[in-house]
Design a protein around this motif. Sequence first.
Motif, PDB file in Angstrom:
ATOM      1  N   LEU A  19       0.828  -1.208   0.000  1.00 52.13           N
ATOM      2  CA  LEU A  19       0.000   0.000   0.000  1.00 52.13           C
ATOM      3  C   LEU A  19       0.867   1.264   0.000  1.00 52.13           C
ATOM      4  O   LEU A  19       0.566   2.234  -0.687  1.00 52.13           O
ATOM      5  CB  LEU A  19      -0.961  -0.002   1.181  1.00 52.13           C
ATOM      6  CG  LEU A  19      -2.146  -0.963   1.081  1.00 52.13           C
ATOM      7  CD1 LEU A  19      -2.932  -0.977   2.387  1.00 52.13           C
ATOM      8  CD2 LEU A  19      -3.050  -0.589  -0.075  1.00 52.13           C
ATOM      9  N   ASP A  20       1.961   1.245   0.792  1.00 51.82           N
ATOM     10  CA  ASP A  20       2.879   2.378   0.802  1.00 51.82           C
ATOM     11  C   ASP A  20       3.522   2.578  -0.571  1.00 51.82           C
ATOM     12  O   ASP A  20       3.681   3.705  -1.031  1.00 51.82           O
ATOM     13  CB  ASP A  20       3.977   2.189   1.857  1.00 51.82           C
ATOM     14  CG  ASP A  20       3.485   2.446   3.271  1.00 51.82           C
ATOM     15  OD1 ASP A  20       2.399   3.055   3.412  1.00 51.82           O
ATOM     16  OD2 ASP A  20       4.174   2.045   4.223  1.00 51.82           O
ATOM     17  N   LEU A  21       3.858   1.483  -1.220  1.00 43.56           N
ATOM     18  CA  LEU A  21       4.455   1.550  -2.548  1.00 43.56           C
ATOM     19  C   LEU A  21       3.463   2.130  -3.558  1.00 43.56           C
ATOM     20  O   LEU A  21       3.798   3.020  -4.344  1.00 43.56           O
ATOM     21  CB  LEU A  21       4.911   0.151  -3.000  1.00 43.56           C
ATOM     22  CG  LEU A  21       5.594   0.064  -4.358  1.00 43.56           C
ATOM     23  CD1 LEU A  21       6.889   0.860  -4.358  1.00 43.56           C
ATOM     24  CD2 LEU A  21       5.869  -1.382  -4.708  1.00 43.56           C
ATOM     25  N   VAL A  22       2.226   1.651  -3.526  1.00 39.56           N
ATOM     26  CA  VAL A  22       1.180   2.161  -4.419  1.00 39.56           C
ATOM     27  C   VAL A  22       0.924   3.633  -4.138  1.00 39.56           C
ATOM     28  O   VAL A  22       0.797   4.446  -5.055  1.00 39.56           O
ATOM     29  CB  VAL A  22      -0.115   1.327  -4.276  1.00 39.56           C
ATOM     30  CG1 VAL A  22      -1.287   2.009  -4.973  1.00 39.56           C
ATOM     31  CG2 VAL A  22       0.084  -0.072  -4.820  1.00 39.56           C
ATOM     32  N   HIS A  23       0.866   4.007  -2.867  1.00 34.13           N
ATOM     33  CA  HIS A  23       0.647   5.396  -2.486  1.00 34.13           C
ATOM     34  C   HIS A  23       1.771   6.285  -3.028  1.00 34.13           C
ATOM     35  O   HIS A  23       1.527   7.376  -3.558  1.00 34.13           O
ATOM     36  CB  HIS A  23       0.545   5.507  -0.960  1.00 34.13           C
ATOM     37  CG  HIS A  23       0.152   6.866  -0.490  1.00 34.13           C
ATOM     38  ND1 HIS A  23       1.080   7.780  -0.052  1.00 34.13           N
ATOM     39  CD2 HIS A  23      -1.059   7.477  -0.412  1.00 34.13           C
ATOM     40  CE1 HIS A  23       0.462   8.887   0.283  1.00 34.13           C
ATOM     41  NE2 HIS A  23      -0.842   8.733   0.082  1.00 34.13           N
ATOM     42  N   GLY A  24       3.004   5.831  -2.923  1.00 30.72           N
ATOM     43  CA  GLY A  24       4.148   6.586  -3.439  1.00 30.72           C
ATOM     44  C   GLY A  24       4.079   6.759  -4.948  1.00 30.72           C
ATOM     45  O   GLY A  24       4.355   7.846  -5.484  1.00 30.72           O
ATOM     46  N   VAL A  25       3.693   5.692  -5.637  1.00 26.27           N
ATOM     47  CA  VAL A  25       3.566   5.765  -7.095  1.00 26.27           C
ATOM     48  C   VAL A  25       2.464   6.749  -7.482  1.00 26.27           C
ATOM     49  O   VAL A  25       2.625   7.560  -8.402  1.00 26.27           O
ATOM     50  CB  VAL A  25       3.288   4.359  -7.691  1.00 26.27           C
ATOM     51  CG1 VAL A  25       2.877   4.452  -9.145  1.00 26.27           C
ATOM     52  CG2 VAL A  25       4.506   3.470  -7.538  1.00 26.27           C
ATOM     53  N   LEU A  26       1.327   6.698  -6.785  1.00 31.28           N
ATOM     54  CA  LEU A  26       0.230   7.622  -7.063  1.00 31.28           C
ATOM     55  C   LEU A  26       0.639   9.067  -6.799  1.00 31.28           C
ATOM     56  O   LEU A  26       0.296   9.968  -7.566  1.00 31.28           O
ATOM     57  CB  LEU A  26      -1.000   7.259  -6.244  1.00 31.28           C
ATOM     58  CG  LEU A  26      -1.751   6.000  -6.686  1.00 31.28           C
ATOM     59  CD1 LEU A  26      -2.870   5.682  -5.704  1.00 31.28           C
ATOM     60  CD2 LEU A  26      -2.301   6.171  -8.084  1.00 31.28           C
ATOM     61  N   GLU A  27       1.365   9.303  -5.709  1.00 36.33           N
ATOM     62  CA  GLU A  27       1.825  10.661  -5.412  1.00 36.33           C
ATOM     63  C   GLU A  27       2.744  11.175  -6.519  1.00 36.33           C
ATOM     64  O   GLU A  27       2.638  12.324  -6.944  1.00 36.33           O
ATOM     65  CB  GLU A  27       2.560  10.699  -4.079  1.00 36.33           C
ATOM     66  CG  GLU A  27       1.650  10.749  -2.878  1.00 36.33           C
ATOM     67  CD  GLU A  27       2.425  10.836  -1.574  1.00 36.33           C
ATOM     68  OE1 GLU A  27       3.640  10.520  -1.544  1.00 36.33           O
ATOM     69  OE2 GLU A  27       1.812  11.211  -0.568  1.00 36.33           O
ATOM     70  N   LYS A  28       3.652  10.316  -6.999  1.00 37.66           N
ATOM     71  CA  LYS A  28       4.552  10.723  -8.081  1.00 37.66           C
ATOM     72  C   LYS A  28       3.774  11.016  -9.356  1.00 37.66           C
ATOM     73  O   LYS A  28       4.067  11.971 -10.068  1.00 37.66           O
ATOM     74  CB  LYS A  28       5.598   9.633  -8.348  1.00 37.66           C
ATOM     75  CG  LYS A  28       6.682   9.571  -7.307  1.00 37.66           C
ATOM     76  CD  LYS A  28       7.685   8.499  -7.626  1.00 37.66           C
ATOM     77  CE  LYS A  28       8.718   8.403  -6.523  1.00 37.66           C
ATOM     78  NZ  LYS A  28       9.656   7.310  -6.747  1.00 37.66           N
ATOM     79  N   LYS A  29       2.765  10.198  -9.636  1.00 35.31           N
ATOM     80  CA  LYS A  29       1.962  10.405 -10.842  1.00 35.31           C
ATOM     81  C   LYS A  29       1.191  11.721 -10.744  1.00 35.31           C
ATOM     82  O   LYS A  29       1.133  12.497 -11.702  1.00 35.31           O
ATOM     83  CB  LYS A  29       1.002   9.241 -11.052  1.00 35.31           C
ATOM     84  CG  LYS A  29       0.216   9.349 -12.336  1.00 35.31           C
ATOM     85  CD  LYS A  29      -0.638   8.139 -12.577  1.00 35.31           C
ATOM     86  CE  LYS A  29      -1.388   8.318 -13.891  1.00 35.31           C
ATOM     87  NZ  LYS A  29      -2.197   7.190 -14.233  1.00 35.31           N
TER      88      LYS A  29
END
Length: 193
Positions: free
Chosen positions: A6-16
């Motif tokens: 979830l942290d990884l997905v959240h980080g990817v979404l923030e970057k996007k």
Amino acid sequence: ILRLALDLVHGVLEKKIFFQISQELSIIDGVTEGYYLAFFMEILRREIEAAKRNGFPMTLITLTISNFQEIAKTLNAKLTSDLIRAAQDVILKLLRKSDTVAKWEMASFALLFTYTTAEKALVVQERLRDYLKKALTRYLPSSTQIVIGFGASQYDPERDLTPEIFFSYAKPRKQDEQTHVEEMPMENDLFAP
């Protein structure tokens, strides 16, 4: 493991999201929320290629508030921004969704009409003149009269080899910039050989 995912997905979404915001800020003008000229020129490049392939007409109109510097001296910063924003709003209300608008100087706009001949673009130009006059005079002191210059050019595949050449033919000429809105002639480079 789930929390790490979830942290990884959240980080990817923030970057996007950050990428989308930064990309939008690079092509969208802060005052008018319209396109910057650099992005407009890329759109123009693509449309020129499409017009060459498919042979459809395309017209570029430019308009500029010629006495904007003098007007800006009499207005505060907020009213100056409101004036530019009002001009953009009038332009967007009169155009089709497929037409493209960009701000190319502080008080200058470029309008690209695909699948549109010069004659049809003149009708829009006349409407723009009338609506801009009505919409923008409320921001001006009663002693100030707005001066708007128009320029226009229909795409010519033999002459307009680059977007920059096409754009230069559509810029208002000095004699047009000196003409008040009420007296503005409708003839310009549209019908020049």
